[in-house]
Write a protein that holds these residues in place. Structure first.
Motif, PDB file in Angstrom:
ATOM      1  N   ARG A 106      38.927  61.486   9.559  1.00  0.00           N
ATOM      2  CA  ARG A 106      40.430  61.854   9.486  1.00  0.00           C
ATOM      3  C   ARG A 106      41.153  60.648   9.897  1.00  0.00           C
ATOM      4  O   ARG A 106      40.831  59.839  10.940  1.00  0.00           O
ATOM      5  CB  ARG A 106      40.545  63.040  10.379  1.00  0.00           C
ATOM      6  N   VAL A 107      42.137  60.419   9.234  1.00  0.00           N
ATOM      7  CA  VAL A 107      43.115  59.436   9.458  1.00  0.00           C
ATOM      8  C   VAL A 107      44.422  59.897  10.337  1.00  0.00           C
ATOM      9  O   VAL A 107      44.902  61.045   9.686  1.00  0.00           O
ATOM     10  CB  VAL A 107      43.784  58.737   8.142  1.00  0.00           C
ATOM     11  N   MET A 108      44.305  59.573  11.559  1.00  0.00           N
ATOM     12  CA  MET A 108      45.542  60.210  12.317  1.00  0.00           C
ATOM     13  C   MET A 108      46.984  59.416  12.038  1.00  0.00           C
ATOM     14  O   MET A 108      46.699  58.197  12.331  1.00  0.00           O
ATOM     15  CB  MET A 108      45.184  60.235  13.680  1.00  0.00           C
ATOM     16  N   LEU A 109      47.909  60.072  11.683  1.00  0.00           N
ATOM     17  CA  LEU A 109      49.296  59.666  11.340  1.00  0.00           C
ATOM     18  C   LEU A 109      50.340  59.574  12.237  1.00  0.00           C
ATOM     19  O   LEU A 109      51.610  59.247  12.018  1.00  0.00           O
ATOM     20  CB  LEU A 109      49.790  59.822   9.960  1.00  0.00           C
ATOM     21  N   LYS A 110      50.002  60.263  13.559  1.00  0.00           N
ATOM     22  CA  LYS A 110      51.394  60.738  14.061  1.00  0.00           C
ATOM     23  C   LYS A 110      51.761  59.377  15.354  1.00  0.00           C
ATOM     24  O   LYS A 110      50.912  58.902  16.002  1.00  0.00           O
ATOM     25  CB  LYS A 110      51.140  61.743  15.198  1.00  0.00           C
ATOM     26  N   GLY A 111      52.996  59.130  15.105  1.00  0.00           N
ATOM     27  CA  GLY A 111      53.582  58.217  15.828  1.00  0.00           C
ATOM     28  C   GLY A 111      53.823  56.650  14.970  1.00  0.00           C
ATOM     29  O   GLY A 111      52.951  56.681  14.359  1.00  0.00           O
ATOM     30  N   ASN A 112      54.756  56.034  15.475  1.00  0.00           N
ATOM     31  CA  ASN A 112      55.044  54.829  14.638  1.00  0.00           C
ATOM     32  C   ASN A 112      54.075  53.933  14.750  1.00  0.00           C
ATOM     33  O   ASN A 112      53.804  52.985  13.859  1.00  0.00           O
ATOM     34  CB  ASN A 112      56.502  54.198  15.016  1.00  0.00           C
ATOM     35  N   GLU A 113      53.073  54.149  15.766  1.00  0.00           N
ATOM     36  CA  GLU A 113      52.057  53.018  15.839  1.00  0.00           C
ATOM     37  C   GLU A 113      50.888  53.292  14.847  1.00  0.00           C
ATOM     38  O   GLU A 113      50.081  52.450  14.805  1.00  0.00           O
ATOM     39  CB  GLU A 113      51.564  53.271  17.615  1.00  0.00           C
ATOM     40  N   ASN A 114      51.180  54.558  14.215  1.00  0.00           N
ATOM     41  CA  ASN A 114      49.946  54.980  13.341  1.00  0.00           C
ATOM     42  C   ASN A 114      50.452  55.195  11.780  1.00  0.00           C
ATOM     43  O   ASN A 114      49.518  55.957  11.394  1.00  0.00           O
ATOM     44  CB  ASN A 114      49.134  56.127  13.930  1.00  0.00           C
ATOM     45  N   VAL A 115      51.582  54.664  11.582  1.00  0.00           N
ATOM     46  CA  VAL A 115      51.886  54.930  10.171  1.00  0.00           C
ATOM     47  C   VAL A 115      51.903  53.682   9.260  1.00  0.00           C
ATOM     48  O   VAL A 115      51.799  52.650   9.986  1.00  0.00           O
ATOM     49  CB  VAL A 115      53.518  55.710  10.088  1.00  0.00           C
ATOM     50  N   ASN A 116      52.421  53.763   8.265  1.00  0.00           N
ATOM     51  CA  ASN A 116      52.283  52.381   7.501  1.00  0.00           C
ATOM     52  C   ASN A 116      50.798  51.744   7.797  1.00  0.00           C
ATOM     53  O   ASN A 116      50.876  50.776   8.115  1.00  0.00           O
ATOM     54  CB  ASN A 116      53.347  51.420   7.577  1.00  0.00           C
ATOM     55  N   THR A 117      49.931  52.523   7.562  1.00  0.00           N
ATOM     56  CA  THR A 117      48.605  51.942   8.305  1.00  0.00           C
ATOM     57  C   THR A 117      47.912  50.768   7.345  1.00  0.00           C
ATOM     58  O   THR A 117      47.110  49.923   8.135  1.00  0.00           O
ATOM     59  CB  THR A 117      47.443  53.168   8.303  1.00  0.00           C
ATOM     60  N   TYR A 118      47.793  50.985   6.174  1.00  0.00           N
ATOM     61  CA  TYR A 118      46.943  50.042   5.391  1.00  0.00           C
ATOM     62  C   TYR A 118      45.586  49.951   5.512  1.00  0.00           C
ATOM     63  O   TYR A 118      44.890  48.988   5.613  1.00  0.00           O
ATOM     64  CB  TYR A 118      47.620  48.753   5.322  1.00  0.00           C
ATOM     65  N   HIS A 119      45.205  51.201   6.062  1.00  0.00           N
ATOM     66  CA  HIS A 119      43.694  51.319   6.491  1.00  0.00           C
ATOM     67  C   HIS A 119      42.965  51.003   5.215  1.00  0.00           C
ATOM     68  O   HIS A 119      43.312  51.458   4.107  1.00  0.00           O
ATOM     69  CB  HIS A 119      43.340  52.412   7.250  1.00  0.00           C
ATOM     70  N   GLN A 120      42.016  50.642   5.195  1.00  0.00           N
ATOM     71  CA  GLN A 120      40.823  50.372   4.234  1.00  0.00           C
ATOM     72  C   GLN A 120      39.684  51.246   4.476  1.00  0.00           C
ATOM     73  O   GLN A 120      38.857  51.017   5.485  1.00  0.00           O
ATOM     74  CB  GLN A 120      40.405  48.932   3.873  1.00  0.00           C
ATOM     75  N   ILE A 121      39.297  52.213   3.716  1.00  0.00           N
ATOM     76  CA  ILE A 121      37.979  52.942   3.672  1.00  0.00           C
ATOM     77  C   ILE A 121      37.508  52.649   2.475  1.00  0.00           C
ATOM     78  O   ILE A 121      37.754  53.074   1.168  1.00  0.00           O
ATOM     79  CB  ILE A 121      38.644  54.592   3.798  1.00  0.00           C
ATOM     80  N   LYS A 122      36.558  51.834   2.538  1.00  0.00           N
ATOM     81  CA  LYS A 122      36.095  50.977   1.208  1.00  0.00           C
ATOM     82  C   LYS A 122      34.475  51.079   1.298  1.00  0.00           C
ATOM     83  O   LYS A 122      33.795  50.876   2.428  1.00  0.00           O
ATOM     84  CB  LYS A 122      36.326  49.733   1.107  1.00  0.00           C
ATOM     85  N   ASP A 123      33.972  50.980   0.139  1.00  0.00           N
ATOM     86  CA  ASP A 123      32.519  50.809  -0.088  1.00  0.00           C
ATOM     87  C   ASP A 123      31.503  51.621   0.749  1.00  0.00           C
ATOM     88  O   ASP A 123      30.411  51.116   1.041  1.00  0.00           O
ATOM     89  CB  ASP A 123      32.108  49.186   0.208  1.00  0.00           C
ATOM     90  N   ASN A 124      31.924  52.779   1.343  1.00  0.00           N
ATOM     91  CA  ASN A 124      31.013  53.562   2.140  1.00  0.00           C
ATOM     92  C   ASN A 124      30.249  54.581   1.004  1.00  0.00           C
ATOM     93  O   ASN A 124      30.727  54.788  -0.013  1.00  0.00           O
ATOM     94  CB  ASN A 124      31.853  54.737   2.842  1.00  0.00           C
ATOM     95  N   HIS A 125      29.230  55.009   1.721  1.00  0.00           N
ATOM     96  CA  HIS A 125      28.428  56.047   1.141  1.00  0.00           C
ATOM     97  C   HIS A 125      28.561  57.269   1.871  1.00  0.00           C
ATOM     98  O   HIS A 125      28.198  57.453   3.107  1.00  0.00           O
ATOM     99  CB  HIS A 125      26.944  55.716   0.987  1.00  0.00           C
ATOM    100  N   PHE A 126      29.435  58.091   1.579  1.00  0.00           N
ATOM    101  CA  PHE A 126      29.451  59.539   2.076  1.00  0.00           C
ATOM    102  C   PHE A 126      28.555  60.627   1.496  1.00  0.00           C
ATOM    103  O   PHE A 126      28.618  60.912   0.268  1.00  0.00           O
ATOM    104  CB  PHE A 126      30.945  60.331   2.022  1.00  0.00           C
ATOM    105  N   GLY A 127      27.264  60.574   2.501  1.00  0.00           N
ATOM    106  CA  GLY A 127      26.188  61.242   1.772  1.00  0.00           C
ATOM    107  C   GLY A 127      26.400  62.779   1.902  1.00  0.00           C
ATOM    108  O   GLY A 127      27.587  63.173   2.274  1.00  0.00           O
ATOM    109  N   PRO A 128      25.604  63.554   1.701  1.00  0.00           N
ATOM    110  CA  PRO A 128      25.746  65.029   1.515  1.00  0.00           C
ATOM    111  C   PRO A 128      26.404  65.834   2.722  1.00  0.00           C
ATOM    112  O   PRO A 128      25.828  65.603   3.879  1.00  0.00           O
ATOM    113  CB  PRO A 128      24.297  65.580   1.378  1.00  0.00           C
ATOM    114  N   ARG A 129      27.486  66.478   2.453  1.00  0.00           N
ATOM    115  CA  ARG A 129      27.829  67.358   3.656  1.00  0.00           C
ATOM    116  C   ARG A 129      27.830  68.907   3.056  1.00  0.00           C
ATOM    117  O   ARG A 129      28.252  69.260   2.075  1.00  0.00           O
ATOM    118  CB  ARG A 129      29.395  66.995   4.007  1.00  0.00           C
ATOM    119  N   PRO A 130      26.938  69.497   3.749  1.00  0.00           N
ATOM    120  CA  PRO A 130      26.611  70.726   3.205  1.00  0.00           C
ATOM    121  C   PRO A 130      27.807  71.672   3.379  1.00  0.00           C
ATOM    122  O   PRO A 130      28.746  71.610   3.956  1.00  0.00           O
ATOM    123  CB  PRO A 130      25.440  71.289   4.352  1.00  0.00           C
TER     124      PRO A 130
END
Lengths: 767, 767
Positions: free
Chosen positions: A174-198
């Motif tokens: 989860r990306v947490m976005l509350k608060g000016n410290e945590n907005v305009n994030t430009y976070h990168q979620i890249k090249d991951n393998h999200f394996g099975p979630r039942p």
């Protein structure tokens, strides 16, 4: 080009700086040594965790690195450092890099396994977690909520990781976005393998959630790029985007039962993603659209069979003047240059329209606001079928403009538009599933700002030879999107070799008990016909088959003084065939653990006789069966049938995903034959699935206080067909839910109460 | 610096290109010539409108100019081309420039006077309207809605214009944001003079509105910079920002009865604006805050006396999970480096909290969500008073953090925080009202991203000697913000010389009629004592005074067979003193027109006797009185009193802004003495204001069916004090509204019914 130049310069600069780094390296073997090393860390320092098991390690990694000289925390050997038990990692500060860790054999009691924040004043910026694994690190209580990864701060990266097996409540990441410290994030979620979630059997089981309903106003600027989502089946939303300006690019969604959902927030870019379904599942979806200003381009939808919420393209109706946490109207959305290949009825509009439920829902839940100013153009639809119904509408769609969409067969939709054009199309196939249309250049629509769509899914320029659909041309070297080695870690094997399962034959009680106790994954235990008088309480936590090869002269297992015949533990996949079970009145033939059912179980019965038990199946609150299949069996002289009725908090949870009851004979079941319950107005899940077909019911229900024989309240998918009900002393056989399309088919009833259908069900609001 | 370099380069480039332009100029004298010229226009062409009156000219100016070679439409001489009657201007295309036009003597039946769009497919981009005037070009029906300026498209400019006198429904300028063609606008609204906009007496009278409640998700990127807002009194919102990422910079709000309101949308920047009030008005506000992520910095609040919605800084409570068109919670707002000079109780928090009204309002109207994660820091409060109550709270404000705010006197607020520090502060005054704190450097708070606040209101760098408040230092050359010649057009005189009003004495009926007919603005007509028997229906559309110099031997004017004694037309400002009026039963002493009351009127009576009329004042639906003042007068033997009850559509409109009824004697008024009505739950206006003080009421109300003598339903401000009610055959004297602070004070009643107070009034929802 200019962008590339900048990137190149940055890389050159970066490597130049890296060479100049201080490069102090220190290996630590205990948490105290680690804490000291962290405390003293300077920019450029490498802290190395010694190989081995780190148990109950609650790591707080803080510090102030620099762009040129980050502080790193790495495994001595990637994958050889395992964080087990109650372990977790928190990051706070700047330019912190973590790599090579493996979380397994445990779960955290913290809010997250990996959290990009230590506290409200120590938040991570420009920090990275890479080449790590979180494997089955799940809370054993499904109803207990946490996240595995929480991104806070700005400019952080979570990349090249493998994450699988979360079964408890809460999004995986989860990306947490509350608060000016945590907005305009430009976070990168890249090249991951999200394996099975039942499948979770209830809401709050997304794989990614970017923000929440309170951040629909917030600029997220999260980039989700080139990840592989493999069978992420937690709930109806694989990704729940709940903020603005997020980008989803070149991800692959492989047989994942859900959709990329633009749940809150606006101006998402969904570009060049691949959604792969299969012939069997109607639960594998594509993109579900809510809100305003999204651009959905260059995506490839392959072999998807989903409908409504799970359609390849599902465009929802909004709620007029929607409350903050509900559904805004779709406006100004562009869907262009996507390919829909062998996907049944790819476009659903007005999804969620529910004016007909006004009697059971408040006005603030009625989705009557239709899409406006939406453009659907230059898409390609290709099917091997002789015709296709391209558009399904649940409301008027005058606000949608169709332009220059091409299909290779006759469009048989009720909805007619000259913006969907039948044209002979040949596809030139690449190595794998990608294909581009051949033949004459299509006449394309040039919509407002369409020059933004300057490349295709594979990165080919659209400048010179533009075409409808996601792909302009295929060359053989563009199949890397489907190559699993391009995702996840450098070291973790997501496809370990499976041992060949063993088969054991038993002919005494002691052998039977011993074989069950020692069974490994996949073991088949063949029981020689005869009589077995046993203590029961046999525990299963693996795939195990108990069978007889004789279909008529079946072995008889009699339980004496057992509370449970067979105990279904997490991961149990118990199959019985050709066996007779006899109980005393105090024994549940099958039952789950009371607590700690952290993973789903399965139960398969074929040609089994269940005689004289307290119940067929007893379950506990947070337990969850993926599948229960009872076929060709006899159930008699038993107080209660299948009890899937413990999730009564009315928050959308339920106790089993799929239940099949077919061709059985129920006689003298005292109370209900089945109690399968789901409460709360929720649309995040499959909602339970029950097939009751071809059975006979005789003399059942005499002691049932609810006066209903088959209780299915709130279950979404119910088939009740071809059954025979004779002389059951009960008022009601079942109450079906008309709004979900449930209706009795070809049942015979005689002196057995009635089958009711109620159109709308009043459910407690969850949100 | 880098930005400036780019700007410089662009300018050099631009001027280079301009020199190379084609520069074809063509003067047109008729609309046909104009249309032909437009049709043939090429980049670089100048179309010149010949000086003179252009009547009913509906100009559609379209074309495709270029950045280097725009197409221009100009007046032969700026200001000498007047667009009159039903004239309007629409623009569509790219790089179109319009200048020098004057709209007056008429109104448009189109949706807007100037519209940056011809139709949905011909929208203006990179186009500019400059050096133009729209003067009193208002629809005569207040209830008829339009805009004067509608900005559509992207990258357009409205600059250096003067706009004044809109009285009908609808914002003066509205930015239209629906559709991808009209978002991310980067529109410039700069250097304009928004002249007086009169009180409308109902909502929907903003001066600027940027988007609407459906565009709270939309990136507006509108820049409102360096405009002068002079007495923009239309309603409670001078500017209603309803979209994201808008900027308000260096504007001056001069004695404008309202606020800059962040009504919908988020992430506004309000930087370096000046809000100027006066000692008298409690209606002049500052900034009202709703929603998330705003930065409010470097603003200067001077001499503001407003409260609640109109406080210098009003921070509202939100509605939990608010519907799209209502109030979102305030979160992550930064208020830093502002100066509050001689402004009474500058900070109001929890404004709009209305849990106490839960009995009359639905849950979706209850504002109980308090501000969260808000930072108020480095502000300066200076007052000449001995103490100041800085903070007023309407709810708990634990979500607000106060840091390093300084005040020069003791803070007497109930709310205590060590973030507001009393410190001896000397102000060094500049030429005008700006002043900077002197003395020791304050210890400032360094909040997240505070390095964004790198300049002060006057453009001084904060790098080296930063200080609390809006101004670091004042030098004498920084007063240009208040210089009116820096705003609006190059040619229009907003301050024309006024003629000295004339005084005429009359002593016959004919002279009286003639004098009224010929009266010019400000004329005083002195009536010689005596008896005048007249036809009445005297019409007034200017400021005119009818008076006698004798206070006791007053002239008597008797109306025979008149429907109206005096007809109040738009702009009438009629004053009567020392006169006796006698009517017959069919005459309204004063009455408005039935239609076309496009501007407000005023009525002032002092020592007037009104005897034997049908009513004292009769009004029509869309009529609006700015002020009605009846003092020291006798009203008797009249069927009805003051009738301000025609706006019954319950949309928040009403028929008069200020009504004073003081020290009069009412005898034998048959029905109600006053009927003053405002319906609909609306908070956009002053809401009406009534003072009934020091009067005597005798034998009034016998025929009043409602059984209420003074009807004030929905009026917000009501004073009922020191009156004497004797022998009035009525059940209820008045029903006051407790929630608005209304209560009877020192009234004497004898045999006259009761004065009721109801706490909460159930009103129809408007939105």
């Amino acid at each position: 080009m200019y962008k590339h130049l900048i990137l190149l310069c940055s890389l050159v600069l970066l490597s130049a700086c890296k060479e100049a780094s201080l490069d102090a390296s220190q290996t630590v073997a205990t948490i105290d040594e680690l804490n000291t090393a962290i405390k003293n860390a300077q920019p450029g320092d490498h802290i190395v965790l010694k190989n081995g098991v780190w148990k109950d390690a609650a790591i707080k990694f803080y510090g102030e690195g620099t762009e040129a000289n980050p502080i790193s925390l790495t495994a001595e050997t990637p994958g050889e450092v395992t964080l087990e038990g109650n372990s977790s990692l928190k990051l706070g500060g700047s330019y912190l890099h973590v790599s090579g860790l493996h979380f397994k054999n445990g779960f955290t009691t913290e809010k997250a396994v990996i959290r990009y924040k230590i506290n409200d004043t120590t938040i991570a910026y420009h920090s990275r977690v890479t080449d790590c694994v979180i494997e089955d690190f799940t809370n054993p209580d499904r109803d207990s909520k946490n996240h595995w990864i929480e991104l806070w701060g700005q400019h952080n990266s979570f990349d090249h990781n493998y994450v699988t097996g979360k079964t408890n409540q809460g999004p995986t990441l989860r990306v947490m976005l509350k608060g000016n410290e945590n907005v305009n994030t430009y976070h990168q979620i890249k090249d991951n393998h999200f394996g099975p979630r039942p499948r979770k059997g209830g809401p709050r089981a997304e794989t990614l959630q970017l923000g929440d309903s309170y951040t629909s106003m917030t600029p997220g600027y999260v980039n989700v790029e080139h990840n592989y989502f493999e069978r992420c089946n937690g709930e109806v939303e694989i990704i729940s985007s709940k903020s603005n300006y997020n980008t989803f690019k070149n991800n692959v969604f492989f047989e994942s039962e859900g959709s990329l959902v633009l749940r809150h927030g606006n101006y998402a870019t969904i570009d060049g993603n691949v959604f792969i379904g299969n012939d069997n599942s109607e639960f594998i979806g594509g993109i579900r659209v809510i809100n305003t200003g999204h651009w959905i381009v260059n995506n490839y939808f392959y072999n998807l069979k989903g409908n409504e919420f799970r359609a390849p393209l599902a465009v929802m109706n909004g709620i007029p003047k929607s409350p903050l946490n509900r559904y805004n109207q779709v406006t100004d959305v562009v869907v262009a240059h996507n390919s829909f290949i062998n996907s049944k009825t790819p476009w659903h509009f007005g999804v969620g329209a529910n004016l007909s439920q006004a009697e059971v829902l408040p006005a603030s839940e009625i989705r009557s606001a239709r899409a406006e100013r939406m453009v659907v153009a230059n898409n390609l639809i290709y099917t091997d079928a002789p015709t296709a119904s391209v558009v399904k509408t649940y409301d008027s769609i005058t606000g949608v403009t169709f332009k220059s969409n091409f299909i290779n067969v006759k469009n048989t939709s009720d909805y007619k538009t000259d913006g969907i054009i039948t044209k002979t199309l040949e596809l030139s196939e690449g190595d794998n599933l990608f294909a581009a249309p051949q033949g004459a250049q299509n006449e394309l629509h040039n919509g407002f700002d369409f020059d933004r769509i300057d490349q295709d899914l594979l990165g080919n320029s659209r400048d010179k030879s533009n075409r409808a659909g996601a792909i302009v041309s295929v060359s053989s070297n563009h199949q890397e999107l489907l190559d699993l080695s391009n995702y996840g870690t450098s070291w973790f094997n997501t496809r370990p070799a499976q041992k060949t399962p063993e088969t054991i034959t038993v002919s005494t009680e002691a052998q039977l008990a011993e074989a069950i106790k020692n069974a490994s994954q996949g073991t088949t235990i063949t029981i020689t016909p005869g009589t077995y008088e046993v203590d029961g309480n046999y525990a299963f936590a693996k795939a195990v088959t108990l069978q007889s090869t004789a279909t008529t002269n079946r072995p008889v297992i009699t339980f004496k003084n057992a509370t449970k015949g067979f105990e279904l533990q997490p991961r149990a996949k118990l199959k019985l065939s050709n066996i007779i079970l006899k109980g005393d009145k105090g024994t549940d033939a099958f039952a789950t653990l009371e607590k700690g059912m952290g993973q789903a179980y399965e139960l398969w019965l074929d040609n089994v006789e269940i005689d004289g038990f307290k119940s067929v199946l007893e379950t506990s609150k947070a337990s969850f069966a993926d599948t229960i299949s009872i076929k060709n069996s006899i159930i008699k002289n038993t107080a209660r049938g299948i009890q899937l009725n413990k999730e009564t908090n009315d928050k959308g949870d339920y106790n089993a995903a799929f239940v099949f009851v077919e061709d059985n004979n129920f006689t003298n079941v005292g109370m209900n034959v089945l109690d399968y319950y789901r409460g709360g107005y929720d649309e995040s899940t499959i909602g339970g699935s029950l097939v009751v077909r071809g059975n006979t019911f005789t003399q059942c229900g005499a002691q049932e206080k609810s006066n209903i024989l088959l209780k299915t309240r709130g279950i979404v998918n119910v088939t009740l067909a071809e059954n025979t009900f004779t002389n059951n002393p009960i008022k009601t056989i079942a109450v079906l839910w008309g709004e979900k399309g449930q209706e009795p088919v070809d049942n015979k009833t005689s002196n057995s109460g009635e089958i009711k259908v109620v159109q709308n069900l009043k459910l407690k609001l969850v949100y």
